[in-house]
Design a protein around this motif. Structure first.
Motif, short mmCIF file in Angstrom:
data_model
loop_
_atom_site.label_atom_id
_atom_site.label_comp_id
_atom_site.label_asym_id
_atom_site.label_seq_id
_atom_site.Cartn_x
_atom_site.Cartn_y
_atom_site.Cartn_z
N GLN A 140 -61.33 13.12 -26.78
CA GLN A 140 -61.25 13.12 -25.50
C GLN A 140 -61.33 14.33 -24.59
N ARG A 141 -61.64 13.94 -23.40
CA ARG A 141 -61.61 15.54 -22.95
C ARG A 141 -60.61 14.92 -21.66
N PRO A 142 -60.23 16.54 -21.03
CA PRO A 142 -59.32 16.68 -20.08
C PRO A 142 -59.14 15.68 -19.17
N ARG A 143 -60.02 15.06 -18.03
CA ARG A 143 -60.03 14.51 -17.28
C ARG A 143 -59.84 12.75 -17.21
N GLU A 144 -59.66 12.88 -19.00
CA GLU A 144 -59.42 11.70 -19.35
C GLU A 144 -57.85 11.41 -18.84
N LEU A 145 -56.89 12.63 -19.21
CA LEU A 145 -55.97 12.23 -18.94
C LEU A 145 -55.28 12.71 -18.06
N THR A 146 -53.51 12.11 -18.35
CA THR A 146 -53.00 11.89 -16.36
C THR A 146 -52.02 13.48 -17.00
N GLN A 147 -51.18 13.53 -15.38
CA GLN A 147 -51.08 15.05 -15.54
C GLN A 147 -49.78 15.47 -16.39
N VAL A 148 -49.44 14.04 -17.05
CA VAL A 148 -48.32 14.60 -17.91
C VAL A 148 -48.90 14.94 -19.09
N GLU A 149 -50.27 14.28 -19.82
CA GLU A 149 -50.88 14.86 -20.78
C GLU A 149 -50.68 16.18 -20.45
N MET A 150 -51.71 16.53 -19.98
CA MET A 150 -52.03 17.83 -19.22
C MET A 150 -51.27 19.29 -19.45
N ARG A 151 -49.91 18.20 -19.73
CA ARG A 151 -48.60 19.30 -19.89
C ARG A 151 -48.77 19.47 -21.34
N LYS A 152 -48.76 18.46 -21.32
CA LYS A 152 -47.97 18.71 -23.72
C LYS A 152 -49.85 19.47 -24.02
N LEU A 153 -50.74 19.18 -23.42
CA LEU A 153 -51.89 20.07 -23.55
C LEU A 153 -51.86 21.07 -23.60
N GLU A 154 -51.32 21.28 -22.09
CA GLU A 154 -50.86 23.05 -22.24
C GLU A 154 -49.52 23.74 -22.90
N LEU A 155 -48.50 23.16 -24.02
CA LEU A 155 -47.94 23.38 -24.97
C LEU A 155 -48.04 23.64 -25.88
N ALA A 156 -49.59 22.35 -26.69
CA ALA A 156 -50.04 22.48 -28.07
C ALA A 156 -51.24 23.75 -27.45
N ARG A 157 -52.05 24.02 -27.05
CA ARG A 157 -52.41 25.20 -26.26
C ARG A 157 -51.86 26.58 -26.84
N ALA A 158 -50.66 26.53 -26.37
CA ALA A 158 -50.02 27.66 -26.42
C ALA A 158 -49.06 27.63 -27.46
N MET A 159 -48.64 26.23 -28.28
CA MET A 159 -47.79 26.89 -29.98
C MET A 159 -48.92 26.94 -30.85
N ALA A 160 -50.35 26.28 -30.04
CA ALA A 160 -51.80 26.97 -31.86
C ALA A 160 -51.45 28.41 -31.75
N ALA A 161 -51.55 29.29 -30.56
CA ALA A 161 -51.56 30.79 -30.77
C ALA A 161 -50.32 31.46 -32.13
#
Ligand code: ADP
Ligand code: MG
Lengths: 244, 316
Positions: A140-161
């Motif tokens: 899916q694309r970010p626009r399909e996410l809720t605000q809460v899910e976007m925060r989780k995506l933020e965390l996942a992207r930070a952890m990926a590094a």
């Protein structure tokens, strides 16, 4: 323990407005630090200065034994600093999996001695999304996410590094009680694996249960720094919070 | 499709197209075809910076004309074969692209676009005042009427531009799903988030301006031999910028097919209008199509087709 992060006399202005003034603090390797303060006290600005998103006019930042003051944000990320943005900044045109792929391609694969194959990349993307509970949404694309899910995506992207230091800027706002516990458990697991964590949070329950130490900012100044129980009894801190 | 397969297929399609076109007796079709192919290169080149990376370049004419004027300058110096001129024109415009990148890429959005437009004006002024390449009077190029094997010189130029189109499309496509392409897209989506994810945004933007500029210069290099008379106002014509931006917008900006489809579509309509009505209508056509597409298909023809396919799949 050696200091992983050392901030000396850091100052930041926006025009005539002093957002941060003479900030001094350090974070030891492996530590869990809570950074708290009323809205507008300069927490996000401090994160931006630490990570190179903004340039501080004065003071210096040392990370992992070297001064990082002249370095661009991407260089600091590659050295091992990662952060989530308070206002989520997803890559809107990409799938969630590809959002995670960017730090894998440009940070993990840019470090010496590592090169993830295409199959490994896919696998890591899936793992990281699974870790934050977004496994079913990889395509899916970010626009399909809720605000809460976007925060989780933020965390996942930070952890990926694969950072040495992870800074979570209000990653839990709006989350339910159990979701907060999930994220806290996740951060604790990362911390047990040796990752240093700075947690910026308004939810005191979360901060108090997670942090070994609290740093308090009020109006761009550090007013307290110490054990959570002591800091929350500090009259100045109490005044700042009740005055809010 | 893997990259080597794609290159093979693209070359075969190009060769087949050229083979078929040789059956066409009328030289006019080669002249018109050359223009359409030239726009495939320009639109694809523009899209690497504008579509993939999100930086809208209004200075297309400058890169294109610098390629053309490199050929004029070299013509005066010593006659060189067209493929060599293409390489030199590409190098000149690539270097200018790199320089423009250094000067302007700290600017965002409209400020960047205006800076590229200003750069085009400065370049045009410089060329207009450079007597060696004809200044404002323009320059004449004498081209041979015939070349070995192919015969007609226009057919030869057509072939050169066809090969350039295949190269430009191949480059654009191989960027798309590569590490570089992901980096470009992250810059387009959010530059701060890209930096935080480790993307060296400044360096990647320089790669994009250099590559995009070089391809535009390559498209311009054969121009003096095609028109045989080149002056600054035609070389730096605004219509190059307008068309090169409109084609990806109409075709679709997120992948390599968009600029190709847009250039074929708009380029062909313009060529038809030029013969049947008047070339003065060309910019009007672009304007009307752009308005129409913004309303009906904001993601271009490619986006529209993708939407239709998705809808058909859902109905089943
Ligand atoms: N880019 C900016 N330009 C001007 N002022 C800013 C900018 N970013 C933050 N500020 C100001 O700096 C202060 C601190 O903001 P911030 O760091 O976001 O606080 P916090 O994260 O603690 O809520 C606020 O008064 C805010 O308005
Ligand atoms: Mg904040």
């Amino acid at each position: 323990m050696a200091a992983l992060l050392e901030v000396t006399d850091l100052g930041k202005h926006f025009g005539g407005f002093t957002a941060l003034e003479a900030i001094n603090f350090s974070v030891a390797a492996g530590e869990r630090v809570g950074l708290i303060g009323p809205n507008g006290s300069g927490k996000s600005t401090l994160v931006n200065c630490l990570c190179g998103t903004l340039r501080n006019e004065s003071g210096s930042v040392r990370f992992d034994g070297r001064a990082v003051d002249g370095l661009a944000a991407h260089q600091r990320t590659r050295l091992g600093m990662a952060r989530s943005f308070q206002l989520p900044k997803p890559f809107a045109s990409m799938t969630l999996a590809d959002n995670i792929r960017i730090p894998l391609l440009y940070t993990v694969n840019a470090r010496h001695g590592r090169h993830l194959s295409p199959a490994e990349l896919d696998e890591r993307c899936a793992e990281l999304l699974q870790l934050v509970g977004l496994a079913g949404k990889a395509r899916q694309r970010p626009r399909e996410l809720t605000q809460v899910e976007m925060r989780k995506l933020e965390l996942a992207r930070a952890m990926a590094a694969e950072p040495k230091l992870l800074i979570a800027d209000e990653a839990m706002a709006g989350l339910s009680h159990s979701e907060i516990d999930d994220i806290l458990a996740l951060l604790s697991t990362l911390n047990e694996r040796g990752i240093t964590v700075i947690l910026i949070e308004h939810i005191m329950r979360a901060v108090m249960s997670f942090s070994e130490r609290l740093v308090v900012l009020v109006a761009g100044r550090k007013i307290a720094d110490g054990l959570p129980q002591e800091v929350t009894r500090n009259p100045e801190v109490v005044k700042a919070y009740i005055g809010e | 499709m893997r990259a080597p397969t794609f290159w093979l297929v693209a070359s075969l399609v190009g060769a087949a197209f050229f083979g078929l076109s040789l059956l066409v007796p009328n030289q006019y079709y080669f002249q018109a075809g050359y223009v359409v192919l030239q726009y495939i290169v320009l639109a694809t080149a523009w899209n690497i910076l504008g579509g993939y990376t999100g930086y809208v370049n209004f200075g297309v004419a400058a890169f294109f004309a610098l390629g053309a004027y490199s050929s004029v300058a070299l013509y005066k110096l010593a006659p060189l074969p067209i493929p060599v001129l293409v390489l030199i024109g590409g190098a000149v415009s690539g270097v200018v692209g790199l320089g423009m990148g250094y000067l302007t890429l700290r600017l965002r959005g409209a400020f960047f676009s205006i800076a590229t437009l200003a750069m085009a004006v400065v370049m045009q002024t410089l060329i207009t005042n450079w007597d060696y390449v004809g200044g404002s009077r323009g320059a004449y190029i004498l081209r041979p009427a015939q070349v070995p094997i192919l015969g007609n010189y226009i057919v030869y130029l057509f072939l050169v531009m066809l090969i350039l189109s295949v190269i430009a499309i191949g480059v654009a496509r191989s960027i798309e799903r590569s590490r570089l392409g992901f980096g470009f897209a992250s810059i387009r989506d959010d530059e701060q988030a890209a930096e935080a994810a480790g993307v060296p945004t400044l360096r990647l933007k320089l790669v994009a301006t250099t590559l995009s500029g070089a391809l535009m210069g390559m498209a311009g290099a054969p121009l003096p031999y095609y028109v045989t008379y080149l002056d600054p106002s035609s070389g730096f014509s605004l219509s190059y910028a307008v068309n090169s931006i409109a084609m990806p917008l109409i075709g679709g900006m997120t992948n390599w097919i968009g600029p190709l489809v847009g250039a074929l579509f708009l380029g062909t309509i313009q060529q038809l209008a030029t013969v049947t009505i008047s070339s003065a209508l060309n910019l009007l056509i672009v304007g009307l199509l752009l308005v129409g597409f913004v309303v009906v298909a904001p993601n271009g023809i490619v986006g529209l087709v993708e939407r239709l396919i998705a809808a058909a799949r859902n109905r089943r």
